[in-house]
Write a protein that holds these residues in place. Structure first.
Motif, mmCIF file in Angstrom:
data_model
loop_
_atom_site.group_PDB
_atom_site.id
_atom_site.type_symbol
_atom_site.label_atom_id
_atom_site.label_comp_id
_atom_site.label_asym_id
_atom_site.label_seq_id
_atom_site.Cartn_x
_atom_site.Cartn_y
_atom_site.Cartn_z
ATOM 1 N N SER A 96 5.342 -8.724 -10.561
ATOM 2 C CA SER A 96 4.619 -9.838 -10.630
ATOM 3 C C SER A 96 4.035 -10.073 -12.495
ATOM 4 C CB SER A 96 4.195 -10.107 -9.812
ATOM 5 O OG SER A 96 3.192 -11.419 -10.641
ATOM 6 N N VAL A 97 4.741 -10.519 -13.256
ATOM 7 C CA VAL A 97 4.617 -10.240 -14.852
ATOM 8 C C VAL A 97 3.207 -10.656 -15.087
ATOM 9 C CG1 VAL A 97 4.877 -10.258 -17.364
ATOM 10 C CG2 VAL A 97 7.138 -9.743 -15.835
ATOM 11 N N LYS A 98 3.399 -11.800 -14.431
ATOM 12 C CA LYS A 98 1.649 -12.686 -14.940
ATOM 13 C C LYS A 98 0.580 -12.693 -14.353
ATOM 14 C CE LYS A 98 2.896 -15.414 -10.092
ATOM 15 N NZ LYS A 98 1.402 -14.829 -9.731
ATOM 16 N N ASP A 99 0.325 -11.283 -13.540
ATOM 17 C CA ASP A 99 -0.648 -10.617 -12.715
ATOM 18 C C ASP A 99 -0.877 -9.250 -13.497
ATOM 19 O OD1 ASP A 99 -1.250 -12.231 -10.524
ATOM 20 O OD2 ASP A 99 0.824 -11.432 -9.949
ATOM 21 N N GLY A 147 0.082 6.605 -13.014
ATOM 22 C CA GLY A 147 1.184 4.866 -12.726
ATOM 23 C C GLY A 147 0.591 4.458 -13.804
ATOM 24 N N VAL A 148 -0.230 2.425 -12.825
ATOM 25 C CA VAL A 148 -0.740 1.884 -13.450
ATOM 26 C C VAL A 148 -1.907 1.066 -12.663
ATOM 27 C CG1 VAL A 148 -1.030 -0.893 -14.355
ATOM 28 C CG2 VAL A 148 0.819 0.677 -14.739
ATOM 29 N N PRO A 149 -3.862 1.458 -12.969
ATOM 30 C CA PRO A 149 -4.094 1.173 -12.281
ATOM 31 C C PRO A 149 -4.313 -0.714 -11.351
ATOM 32 C CG PRO A 149 -5.132 1.429 -13.934
ATOM 33 C CD PRO A 149 -3.974 1.872 -14.309
ATOM 34 N N LEU A 150 -4.385 -0.377 -9.921
ATOM 35 C CA LEU A 150 -4.137 -1.253 -9.577
ATOM 36 C C LEU A 150 -6.052 -1.691 -9.759
ATOM 37 C CD1 LEU A 150 -3.050 -3.825 -8.091
ATOM 38 C CD2 LEU A 150 -2.907 -2.246 -5.537
ATOM 39 N N SER A 197 0.849 -1.176 -0.053
ATOM 40 C CA SER A 197 -0.290 0.038 -0.110
ATOM 41 C C SER A 197 0.511 1.278 -0.097
ATOM 42 C CB SER A 197 -1.186 0.450 1.513
ATOM 43 O OG SER A 197 0.344 0.266 2.974
ATOM 44 N N ASN A 198 1.913 1.202 0.827
ATOM 45 C CA ASN A 198 2.630 2.466 0.164
ATOM 46 C C ASN A 198 3.337 3.122 -1.036
ATOM 47 O OD1 ASN A 198 4.812 0.726 -0.225
ATOM 48 N ND2 ASN A 198 5.885 1.110 2.141
ATOM 49 N N SER A 199 3.682 1.837 -2.008
ATOM 50 C CA SER A 199 4.144 2.191 -3.091
ATOM 51 C C SER A 199 2.662 2.588 -3.982
ATOM 52 C CB SER A 199 3.959 1.159 -3.771
ATOM 53 O OG SER A 199 3.364 0.304 -4.287
ATOM 54 N N ASN A 205 -12.108 4.573 -10.050
ATOM 55 C CA ASN A 205 -11.034 5.501 -8.674
ATOM 56 C C ASN A 205 -10.189 4.471 -8.266
ATOM 57 O OD1 ASN A 205 -12.919 7.695 -8.450
ATOM 58 N ND2 ASN A 205 -14.579 6.333 -7.498
ATOM 59 N N ALA A 206 -9.966 4.108 -8.894
ATOM 60 C CA ALA A 206 -8.527 2.814 -9.626
ATOM 61 C C ALA A 206 -7.692 3.369 -8.540
ATOM 62 C CB ALA A 206 -8.760 1.774 -10.064
ATOM 63 N N ILE A 207 -6.637 2.184 -7.508
ATOM 64 C CA ILE A 207 -5.474 2.982 -6.743
ATOM 65 C C ILE A 207 -4.531 2.429 -8.079
ATOM 66 C CG2 ILE A 207 -4.125 2.762 -5.465
ATOM 67 C CD1 ILE A 207 -5.382 3.813 -3.651
ATOM 68 N N GLU A 208 -3.573 3.261 -8.367
ATOM 69 C CA GLU A 208 -2.347 3.128 -8.628
ATOM 70 C C GLU A 208 -1.238 2.740 -8.661
ATOM 71 O OE1 GLU A 208 -2.292 6.717 -12.004
ATOM 72 O OE2 GLU A 208 -4.477 6.486 -12.339
ATOM 73 N N ILE A 209 -0.608 2.036 -9.394
ATOM 74 C CA ILE A 209 0.685 1.959 -8.755
ATOM 75 C C ILE A 209 2.199 2.244 -9.421
ATOM 76 C CG2 ILE A 209 0.219 -0.504 -7.728
ATOM 77 C CD1 ILE A 209 1.561 -1.909 -10.336
ATOM 78 N N PRO A 210 2.918 2.849 -9.722
ATOM 79 C CA PRO A 210 4.167 2.600 -10.326
ATOM 80 C C PRO A 210 4.106 2.098 -11.626
ATOM 81 C CG PRO A 210 5.239 3.448 -8.208
ATOM 82 C CD PRO A 210 3.494 2.733 -7.994
ATOM 83 N N ARG A 211 4.675 2.565 -12.687
ATOM 84 C CA ARG A 211 4.958 1.751 -14.000
ATOM 85 C C ARG A 211 6.221 0.726 -13.918
ATOM 86 N NH1 ARG A 211 1.490 3.459 -17.492
ATOM 87 N NH2 ARG A 211 0.455 5.147 -17.756
ATOM 88 N N ASN A 212 7.187 0.695 -12.950
ATOM 89 C CA ASN A 212 7.933 -0.477 -13.004
ATOM 90 C C ASN A 212 7.789 -1.592 -11.882
ATOM 91 O OD1 ASN A 212 9.537 1.592 -13.562
ATOM 92 N ND2 ASN A 212 10.328 2.607 -11.819
ATOM 93 N N ASP A 213 6.323 -1.225 -10.852
ATOM 94 C CA ASP A 213 6.202 -2.650 -10.412
ATOM 95 C C ASP A 213 5.759 -3.313 -11.272
ATOM 96 O OD1 ASP A 213 7.399 -0.425 -7.824
ATOM 97 O OD2 ASP A 213 4.875 -0.613 -7.305
#
Length: 233
Positions: free
Chosen positions: A182-185, A152-155, A144-146, A170-178
């Protein structure tokens, strides 16, 4: 007015003005102080027309979906199915835990066996779900701290999966580097998502143009043979 209040800028204000620790409250005098733009009558009319069209399309989509659902039920012989209220189902140990690995009484309610029997009796035969799966994953525990709010990319989390559709407003996003964690996800177009906790069983298809990643406790399935939308029942 309702469109503005539901927009990002309206929601920001109502969240900012709300108070409370356990349960947030928005007081009347604070509602009166919300800042609303003075839009021209012509612009308001355009918004009104779009909202009306959206409402009509939503009603139409629900009716069409219901038609598809009824067609499927009729094909399976379950069109007028009413779950039995019978709560007793006597099973031996070999028929219960020995056959399924389950011993909880809820699992063996007669209504579930009736539906399963109807599917297994289908004239064209049946297969277990794994037969229709090309590959799958079960999400990744992104920290969550990321989380970030933009660029970013929607989680995709469980609350984003509705009955038959994906909601990312209203999706949370994560940095593109993340993405590399987990490429499979990484979600692909036409993948099927099924929630594994919370609203268990809710499912949706990844629509065209969506690039997102799957959070933990969500099963991502790449189907084969059947059209992805067929699974969304």
């Amino acid at each position: 007015m309702s469109t503005f209040l539901l927009s990002k800028y309206g929601r920001f204000q109502t969240l900012r003005e709300s108070t409370g620790n356990v349960q947030l409250n928005l007081f009347i005098y604070k509602i009166k102080e919300l800042v609303v733009p003075e839009l021209s009558s012509l612009f308001q009319s355009k918004i009104d027309a779009l909202c009306s069209l959206s409402y009509e399309k939503r009603i139409q989509s629900k009716q069409t979906y219901k038609q598809a659902e009824n067609l499927l039920l009729k094909e399976l012989g379950l069109e007028n199915f009413k779950p039995t209220k019978e709560a007793i189902n006597i099973k031996s140990f070999s028929e219960s835990f020995g056959a399924t690995g389950r011993i909880d009484s809820e699992y063996f309610q007669p209504k579930y066996e009736i539906i399963e029997k109807a599917i297994k009796s289908y004239k064209n035969g049946y297969e277990t779900f794994d037969y229709f799966i090309e590959n799958y994953s079960t999400g990744f525990p992104y920290k969550s701290n990321s989380y970030i709010k933009s660029n970013g990319v929607p989680l995709i989390r469980i609350n984003n999966i509705k009955k038959g559709y994906l909601q990312l407003d209203n999706a949370i996003e994560i940095p593109r580097n993340d993405l590399e964690l987990s490429v499979k996800d990484i979600a692909n177009e036409n993948d099927l998502l099924i929630s594994m906790s919370g609203t268990i069983g809710n499912s949706c298809k990844i629509p065209k143009g969506i690039k997102a990643v799957i959070n933990q406790r969500i099963m991502r399935i790449t189907p084969k043979t059947l059209i992805p939308k067929f699974y969304q029942w």
